[in-house]
Design an enzyme around this catalytic site. Structure first.
Site, PDB file in Angstrom:
ATOM      1  N   GLY A  13     -21.607 -44.504  15.230  1.00 15.87           N
ATOM      2  CA  GLY A  13     -20.355 -44.572  14.486  1.00 15.87           C
ATOM      3  C   GLY A  13     -20.132 -43.303  13.694  1.00 15.87           C
ATOM      4  N   VAL A  18     -27.048 -46.560  15.251  1.00 15.91           N
ATOM      5  CA  VAL A  18     -27.589 -47.910  15.114  1.00 15.91           C
ATOM      6  C   VAL A  18     -28.689 -48.104  16.154  1.00 15.91           C
ATOM      7  CG1 VAL A  18     -27.076 -50.369  15.128  1.00 15.91           C
ATOM      8  CG2 VAL A  18     -25.369 -48.755  14.281  1.00 15.91           C
ATOM      9  N   ASP A 128     -12.286 -54.343   6.843  1.00 13.74           N
ATOM     10  CA  ASP A 128     -12.360 -53.909   8.246  1.00 13.74           C
ATOM     11  C   ASP A 128     -12.734 -55.083   9.144  1.00 13.74           C
ATOM     12  OD1 ASP A 128     -12.054 -52.052  10.261  1.00 13.74           O
ATOM     13  OD2 ASP A 128     -14.102 -51.294  10.140  1.00 13.74           O
TER      14      ASP A 128
END
Length: 690
Positions: A13, A18, A128
């Site tokens: 991201g 991740v 979000d």
């Protein structure tokens, strides 16, 4: 990462990578989000900090669980629960256009409502919500909301303004730049509910202006009539253009179709208590790390007089009557800074490693703090493990706790959490160094520990204080204990550059060489008594709760380079290299004679022939270092405090160092009855050893 085994990268991201990992202790799969905070701006660091802060506040079965965080490889690692079922978006795409049954939709939606109600109850906006951030368990039955990277904690009745979130899910008020609150999350949840019924987004367009126009008009395709009127009506109310007309999260929970889904949910799965146990952080294990056999062998070589190490560390006090070389991890270890507390001795190397000395008793077992079984304990150096790619530049010691600062301005603490002195928002002990999360958005340049409180200063000249607060030692205008860093109010024209903590007081040094003090001024040890140039006492001050400038002549007109604070006295160093002392003189710790009730500061004239480069104060003694590498001590001599046989009270005399002449002094630290000095031998030619 020694507690985890990386398996693969599962996502990337804007803020980091991740990883799917296996936790070695129980073989559980976890997600570790790697955020390279060391290279980020202050604002980007604050966003990374925000995710940790928010995750730690949320405890719910339908929210991704937060386990811990640690610093490694120049990055903040956030360890979280792994949802094996993937994202809700992936699940909807796998349907290949086959609509979900209403019962399944309501089952998913009820869990989302429960999780969002928990979030909003904490005065947090998610900001979000989208199907990519909603995850499923392995059986694709349990929903878990994640990714709180841009969430916001609101104060009471406050609203947010920043335009954030994924464009397809942002609310009309966001498009218009108006303030918004929890109702924007309700809009996004309505978009998700629409997507569950249609398998496509409510608002999509070829470009951003067209998308904004659709959102502002509230234009979306009709919902399939295979779903009940109640469900379609709920979606329409959640996607109302006027946020005031959208339902509150509690009103949604009260809708009959949602109430039924909630009842079915609890009947089917059972009500799961949301209790979590936090695992200790593993960014930096405590002082029980292992020392390599090679390192210990090199230390013995240095002690036996064989080829000299790049550094030596000398200790006296606490039963060591004369300067004693402490073993160091290896012969090529170069110590640049040392710190000592009541029970701790720590050092930082040139290459940014932190190690501590542990007392070892009979049978090789580490002695407990305060143990008096041996008058001369054997001290063993141990590196703190888990420091891969983390460069420590400074360490400070309090009573039973330690603070260490990286070269990128990230502060970590561990040890006893009494009085909240670790800054983690509670009074829990921490065995492994943990990032002070409240300061992650700042670049800390220096930290100082008192017996049970801490001060830190940032590169933007902001000062934060936390820990024990009686006597007003935190400078916050009260005597309350603070378990997390609190900003210290100083005038805009004051630019703090260094901070110093005493047992019950604190001092700020500014860029222009002035001092500000707060806390206990017993015996005028902070120089806050108003004493004029003639020596007359105009006003006696015993205690102040906010930082105040020096008021005692002659020190109130001096340009200060450094300061040291002991239990009942203090010393300051001027830019000209002169030493002034003030406070109690019961044991001669001021270095000159004066009447018992005389509260005036004075110069240590016995050192006038030397230029002083560093000073430190213990409980009842003082140590000074000169530019040419000489060490002087004076005050109480009990238990080896002065490091010399001659114990004439109140007279500064040289501390004899044998076997390391000539040398440079890298660092000096005193605390209670202990002294640590780091020295660097110099070659006979006069050039420093490399």
């Amino acid at each position: 990462m020694e507690n985890y085994d990386k398996m693969r990268v599962v996502g990337r991201g804007a803020y980091g990578t991740v990883h799917l990992c296996c936790r070695l202790s129980d073989k559980k799969l976890v997600i570790i989000k790697q955020i390279p905070v060391e290279q980020m701006t202050k604002e980007e660091r604050q966003a990374a900090l925000n995710e940790v802060k928010v995750l730690a506040m949320l405890h719910h079965i339908n929210i991704i669980e937060y386990y811990e965080n640690f610093l490694e490889d120049k990055a903040l690692m956030i360890v979280m629960e792994y949802a094996q079922g993937g994202t809700l978006m992936d699940y909807l795409q796998s349907r290949n256009g086959n609509l979900l049954e209403e019962e399944e939709i309501l089952n998913f939606f009820a869990q989302m409502v429960l999780s969002l109600q928990h979030v909003h109850s904490k005065q947090i906006l998610h900001r979000d919500l989208k199907t990519q951030n909603i995850l499923l368990d392995k059986k694709k039955e349990i929903v878990k909301i994640g990714d709180f990277g841009i969430s916001k904690v609101l104060s009471s009745k406050s609203k947010a303004y920043t335009v954030v979130g994924t464009p397809c899910y942002i609310s009309p008020e966001l498009c218009e730049g108006k303030p918004y609150n929890q109702k924007s999350d309700i809009w996004a949840l309505g978009c998700v509910l629409y997507e569950l019924t249609s398998l496509k987004r409510a608002f999509e367009a070829a470009n951003l202006p067209a998308l904004i126009l659709k959102i502002m008009r509230g234009t979306f395709s009709p919902i399939s009539d295979q779903y009940s009127e109640e469900l379609r009506s709920l979606i329409l109310t959640m996607l109302h253009l006027d946020p005031a007309r959208r339902p509150h999260i509690n009103q949604i929970m009260a809708c009959p179709i949602v109430v039924n889904a909630l009842m079915n949910l609890h009947t089917d799965t059972g009500k799961v208590a949301c209790v979590r146990v936090h695992r200790p952080l593993s960014s930096m294990p405590g002082s029980r790390g292992r020392t390599s056999a090679r390192g210990m062998g090199s230390a013995r070589d240095a002690l036996s007089g064989k080829p000299r190490a790049l550094s030596s560390v000398l200790a006296w006090g606490g039963g060591l009557s004369l300067p004693t070389r402490l073993p160091i991890p290896s012969q090529d270890t170069q110590v640049v800074q040392v710190a000592t507390g009541r029970t701790q001795r720590a050092a930082v190397t040139k290459h940014g490693r932190l190690f501590v000395w542990e007392p070892v008793g009979v049978g090789g077992e580490t002695a407990l703090p305060g143990s008096v079984d041996s008058a001369h304990p054997t001290l063993v150096p141990r590196y703190l493990e888990g420091q891969a790619a983390v460069t420590i530049q400074h360490v400070a010691c309090g009573d039973l706790f330690t603070a260490c600062l990286t070269d990128r301005g990230i502060l970590m603490t561990y040890g006893s959490g009494a009085n909240g002195c670790l800054g983690h928002g509670n009074m829990n002990d921490v065995t492994q160094a943990k990032i002070v999360e409240a300061l992650l958005g700042y670049e800390v340049v220096q930290v100082s520990c008192g017996a049970s409180h801490v001060l830190a200063v940032t590169n933007e000249h902001e000062v934060f204080a936390w820990g024990r607060g009686d006597n007003g030692r935190l400078g916050l205008g009260n005597q309350d204990c603070m378990a997390s860093p609190q900003p210290v109010a100083v005038s805009e024209d004051i630019r703090p550059c260094s901070v110093y903590c005493g047992v019950d007081c604190s001092v700020i040094l500014t860029l222009d060489g002035t001092l500000l003090c707060c806390g206990n001024n017993r015996n005028n040890k902070l120089g806050l008594d108003e004493i004029n140039a003639d020596g007359a006492l105009e006003r006696l001050v015993e205690e102040v709760n906010v930082f105040a400038p020096l008021a005692s002549a002659p020190i109130n007109t001096l340009q200060v380079q450094g300061v040291a604070v002991g239990t009942s006295h203090a010393a300051l160093l001027t830019v000209e290299g002169k030493c002034y002392t003030f406070g109690a003189n019961q044991f001669g710790q001021l270095g000159y004679e004066k009447e018992p009730h005389d509260r005036r500061p004075g110069q240590v004239k016995a050192l006038n022939s030397s230029k002083i480069s560093a000073i430190a104060c213990g409980d009842t003694f003082t140590v000074a270092v000169t530019d040419d590498g000489e060490i002087f001590s004076w005050g109480k001599s009990a238990r080896g405090r002065l490091g010399r046989v001659d114990d004439e009270p109140g007279v500064p005399k040289k501390v004899a160092i044998t076997g390391e002449d000539p040398f440079n002094i890298s660092s000096l630290s005193c605390s209670h009855g202990n002294t640590l000095v780091a020295i660097r031998p110099v070659q006979r030619s006069g050039s420093p050893m490399e």
